[in-house]
Enzyme design. Structure first.
Site, short mmCIF file in Angstrom:
data_model
loop_
_atom_site.label_atom_id
_atom_site.label_comp_id
_atom_site.label_asym_id
_atom_site.label_seq_id
_atom_site.Cartn_x
_atom_site.Cartn_y
_atom_site.Cartn_z
N LEU A 11 1.74 -3.61 -13.28
CA LEU A 11 1.12 -4.93 -13.01
C LEU A 11 -0.38 -4.80 -12.72
O LEU A 11 -1.22 -5.15 -13.53
CB LEU A 11 1.85 -5.59 -11.84
N SER A 115 6.36 -2.12 -11.43
CA SER A 115 5.21 -2.08 -10.51
C SER A 115 5.61 -1.54 -9.14
O SER A 115 6.73 -1.74 -8.70
CB SER A 115 4.67 -3.50 -10.36
N LYS A 146 5.90 6.23 -7.68
CA LYS A 146 5.35 6.97 -8.82
C LYS A 146 4.58 8.16 -8.23
O LYS A 146 3.98 7.99 -7.17
CB LYS A 146 4.38 6.08 -9.61
N GLU A 170 0.34 1.78 -18.44
CA GLU A 170 -0.04 2.18 -17.08
C GLU A 170 -1.53 2.47 -16.95
O GLU A 170 -2.12 3.10 -17.83
CB GLU A 170 0.71 3.45 -16.71
N ASP A 171 -2.10 2.08 -15.81
CA ASP A 171 -3.54 2.38 -15.58
C ASP A 171 -3.75 3.53 -14.59
O ASP A 171 -4.87 3.99 -14.43
CB ASP A 171 -4.26 1.14 -15.04
P1 B16 Z 1 1.88 -4.03 -2.31
P2 B16 Z 1 0.95 -1.45 -9.52
C1 B16 Z 1 0.28 -1.17 -6.95
O1 B16 Z 1 0.55 -1.99 -8.04
C2 B16 Z 1 -1.21 -1.15 -6.65
O2 B16 Z 1 -1.91 -0.54 -7.73
C3 B16 Z 1 -1.47 -0.37 -5.38
O3 B16 Z 1 -2.86 -0.38 -5.08
C4 B16 Z 1 -0.67 -1.02 -4.23
O4 B16 Z 1 -0.86 -0.29 -3.02
C5 B16 Z 1 0.80 -1.03 -4.61
O5 B16 Z 1 0.97 -1.74 -5.83
C6 B16 Z 1 1.67 -1.68 -3.54
O6 B16 Z 1 1.34 -3.04 -3.46
O7 B16 Z 1 1.14 -3.70 -1.05
O8 B16 Z 1 1.59 -5.39 -2.87
O9 B16 Z 1 3.36 -3.77 -2.19
O10 B16 Z 1 -0.28 -0.83 -10.10
O11 B16 Z 1 2.10 -0.44 -9.36
O12 B16 Z 1 1.38 -2.70 -10.23
MG MG Z 2 -1.47 -0.10 -11.80
#
Ligand code: B16
Ligand code: MG
Length: 216
Positions: A11, A115, A146, A170-171
């Site tokens: 995401l 995500s 991950k 994925e980024d």
């Molecule tokens: P939350 P992704 C990740 O999203 C973010 O890149 C990372 O910075 C963040 O800490 C993590 O989600 C958890 O997010 O605090 O909203 O649960 O790149 O895996 O989509």
């Molecule tokens: Mg990401």
């Protein structure tokens, strides 16, 4: 001929850019604790879980906290983060993301979200794209962060496809590693210098096409 039957999308950094909101909220927390960190440090938090992000930030500030205090700090940061993402709009979907998802769906491919975020539901709702995913696997549904492949393997399972028939977008390095560990194909979103382990690296989903998918 390509065997790809499903696409699994990260995401933050792939579909939307919520990194800026994470940065603002973590920075506010660090500042309240009496230190600061740079935007460069923030790069290390991409794709990393909330708990692990807090641990890294506390290390940078050379601060020790109990588990109960950490819980409170993570909750405080998340409250500020949620305040910001609750104002997101469909304009914040990254260029080409919606179009590529629609292209995949029209070509008969299945789609899932994979995500680390526990806030993916709100982000998908506010940006109006939840309907483009057959399955949503996020931080609420996984136990291993991950680069463990759990999030993507659960995505493949929810779509009823073998991992080898799935491609992950994925980024983050940890996410690319997770896809490889799950024996899936992976398209890196970002720079080839950073995501060189991916089968293909593009700067954004606006650079993707069915032809590129078939040639993976
Ligand atoms: P939350 P992704 C990740 O999203 C973010 O890149 C990372 O910075 C963040 O800490 C993590 O989600 C958890 O997010 O605090 O909203 O649960 O790149 O895996 O989509
Ligand atoms: Mg990401």
């Amino acid at each position: 001929m390509s065997t790809i039957k499903a696409c699994i999308f990260d995401l933050d950094g792939v579909i939307v850019d919520t990194a800026v909101y994470h940065y603002k909220a973590w920075k506010r927390l660090a500042n309240e604790l009496g230190f600061d960190f740079t935007e460069e440090d923030n790069e290390k938090l991409k794709g990393v879980s909330r708990t692990r992000s807090l641990e890294l930030i506390l290390q940078w500030g050379d601060i020790t906290k109990t588990d109960a205090e950490k819980e409170e700090l993570a909750t405080r940061k998340n409250k500020w983060y949620v305040e910001m993402i609750s104002k997101m709009t469909p304009d914040e979907v990254l260029p080409g993301a919606m179009e590529f998802l629609e292209t995949c769906i029209n070509a008969g491919l299945k789609t899932a979200l994979g995500s680390a975020s526990k806030n993916s539901g709100m982000i998908l709702e506010k940006t109006g794209i939840a309907h483009l995913f057959n399955a949503i696997i996020d931080g609420n549904k996984v136990t291993m962060p991950k680069p463990d492949p759990e999030v993507f393997l659960k995505g493949a399972e929810a779509l009823n496809e073998a991992p080898g028939n799935c491609v992950v977008f994925e980024d983050a390095i940890a996410g690319v590693e997770a896809a490889i560990a799950g024996e899936m194909k992976v398209v890196g979103i970002g720079s080839p210098q950073v995501l060189g382990a991916a089968n293909l690296v593009v700067s954004g989903l606006n650079e993707m096409s069915l032809e590129k998918l078939e040639n993976l």
